[in-house]
Enzyme design. Structure first.
Site, mmCIF file in Angstrom:
data_model
loop_
_atom_site.group_PDB
_atom_site.id
_atom_site.type_symbol
_atom_site.label_atom_id
_atom_site.label_comp_id
_atom_site.label_asym_id
_atom_site.label_seq_id
_atom_site.Cartn_x
_atom_site.Cartn_y
_atom_site.Cartn_z
ATOM 1 N N ASN A 12 50.977 92.837 98.829
ATOM 2 C CA ASN A 12 51.020 91.706 97.893
ATOM 3 C C ASN A 12 50.558 92.232 96.543
ATOM 4 O OD1 ASN A 12 50.641 89.377 96.429
ATOM 5 N ND2 ASN A 12 48.936 88.609 97.686
ATOM 6 N N LYS A 14 50.544 90.735 93.763
ATOM 7 C CA LYS A 14 50.007 89.689 92.871
ATOM 8 C C LYS A 14 50.633 89.866 91.480
ATOM 9 C CE LYS A 14 46.024 89.595 95.846
ATOM 10 N NZ LYS A 14 44.604 89.349 96.052
ATOM 11 N N HIS A 97 48.931 81.356 99.906
ATOM 12 C CA HIS A 97 47.888 82.335 99.617
ATOM 13 C C HIS A 97 46.671 81.605 99.035
ATOM 14 C CE1 HIS A 97 45.689 85.612 97.762
ATOM 15 N NE2 HIS A 97 46.319 86.406 98.609
ATOM 16 N N GLU A 99 44.761 82.243 96.677
ATOM 17 C CA GLU A 99 44.741 82.150 95.203
ATOM 18 C C GLU A 99 45.616 80.995 94.733
ATOM 19 O OE1 GLU A 99 45.725 86.237 94.363
ATOM 20 O OE2 GLU A 99 43.779 86.827 95.178
ATOM 21 N N GLU A 169 43.465 85.545 106.203
ATOM 22 C CA GLU A 169 42.783 86.176 105.079
ATOM 23 C C GLU A 169 41.521 85.390 104.728
ATOM 24 O OE1 GLU A 169 45.728 88.661 102.541
ATOM 25 O OE2 GLU A 169 45.776 86.607 101.826
ATOM 26 N N GLY A 175 39.834 90.931 97.727
ATOM 27 C CA GLY A 175 39.514 91.555 96.443
ATOM 28 C C GLY A 175 38.040 91.826 96.247
ATOM 29 N N SER A 215 40.739 93.080 101.552
ATOM 30 C CA SER A 215 40.137 94.402 101.321
ATOM 31 C C SER A 215 40.543 95.477 102.342
ATOM 32 C CB SER A 215 38.613 94.291 101.215
ATOM 33 O OG SER A 215 38.262 93.491 100.091
HETATM 34 P P1 PGA Z 1 43.044 92.508 98.757
HETATM 35 O O1 PGA Z 1 43.996 91.221 98.717
HETATM 36 O O2 PGA Z 1 43.650 93.473 99.734
HETATM 37 O O3 PGA Z 1 43.032 93.028 97.362
HETATM 38 O O4 PGA Z 1 41.697 92.027 99.213
HETATM 39 C C1 PGA Z 1 44.615 90.731 99.878
HETATM 40 C C2 PGA Z 1 45.447 89.521 99.546
HETATM 41 O O5 PGA Z 1 45.035 88.723 98.685
HETATM 42 O O6 PGA Z 1 46.531 89.315 100.129
#
Ligand code: PGA
Length: 254
Positions: A12, A14, A97, A99, A169, A175, A215
């Site tokens: 992803n 983003k 997601h 976010e 997640e 992140g 992460s």
């Molecule tokens: P990350 O993000 O691997 O940077 O923690 C995962 C995601 O948001 O899908």
């Protein structure tokens, strides 16, 4: 007993990346892709879908989007429809997601609408679920995730449910550099699978793929992916790194 489900590693991006990165990443992934039994998907921003589709055309890497609008067309400034994703040969789409839930008011009901539209257009949804730190600390993590799962897939026929992939997640792991432990992740995946057996069928519960996200990197991927109920990863930050993403793909080669 080995897992019957084919591993899936999805990146992803983003709101990051460029066509230059796509070419570099492809070059870095290529040696591993050839002998791999893993499915690899990259979800770049909309602006890169067309050119990355061309870049990945002769490869086994598929393309995913990060969002879709539930309607097919109309006065929805700034949005993209599933029919438009079809034109760009997009095979996958992330939905719900955290976010988008937090920053763009994406509710379970909207997630469900998007899942329906995607399935009607032959695009496989990656449905994200996950609890916040507060919810975990209050002991509500399982009920929060089960609720998101139920609402996100409600009323779908079993064969449609089977075309979905679930991504667990935990919001506190995204992140932050703080992954769930492999036991925490596997235990939530098991909860999701048990819920699917109730909600759908035993077949859906045993065949659907459940990815872990939060992460994931080349160093921690193997331990996570080894767990009985973890079928792959949804990777954010490390999917933008040519020295990380190929290692995650390699770690899922069982
Ligand atoms: P990350 O993000 O691997 O940077 O923690 C995962 C995601 O948001 O899908």
């Amino acid at each position: 007993m080995g897992k019957m489900r084919k591993p899936l590693i999805a990146g992803n991006w983003k709101m990051n990346g460029s066509i230059g990165l796509a070419a570099d990443l492809l070059q870095a992934m290529q040696p591993g892709l050839e002998e791999s039994s893993v499915e690899v998907v990259i979800c770049p921003p909309f602006s890169l879908l067309q050119s990355m589709g061309e870049c990945f055309r002769e490869t086994s890497v598929s393309l995913g989007a990060q969002n879709v609008h539930p309607q097919i067309s109309g006065a929805y400034t700034g949005e993209t429809s599933a029919a438009m994703l079809n034109e760009m040969e997009v095979k996958w789409c992330i939905v719900g997601h955290s976010e988008r839930r937090a920053q763009f008011a994406e509710t379970d009901a909207l997630v469900r609408q998007k899942v329906g539209t995607l399935l009607q257009h032959g695009i496989q949804p990656i449905v994200c679920v996950g609890e916040s730190l507060e919810e975990r600390e209050a002991g509500k993590h399982e009920s929060v995730v089960v609720e998101q799962l139920k609402n996100g897939l409600s009323g779908l026929a079993a064969d449609d449910q089977l075309r979905c992939t679930i991504a667990y997640e935990p919001v506190w792991a995204i992140g932050t550099g703080k992954t769930a432990t492999s036991q925490q992740a596997n235990s939530m995946h098991l909860t999701i699978r048990r819920e699917l057996a109730e909600l759908a069928t035993e077949q859906v519960a045993s065949e659907i793929r459940i990815l872990y996200g939060g992460s994931v990197n080349a160093a921690n991927a193997a331990e996570l992916l080894e767990q009985s109920e973890i079928d792959g990863a949804l990777v954010g930050g490390a999917s933008l790194k040519t020295d990380q993403f190929p290692g995650i793909i390699a770690a899922s080669n069982v």
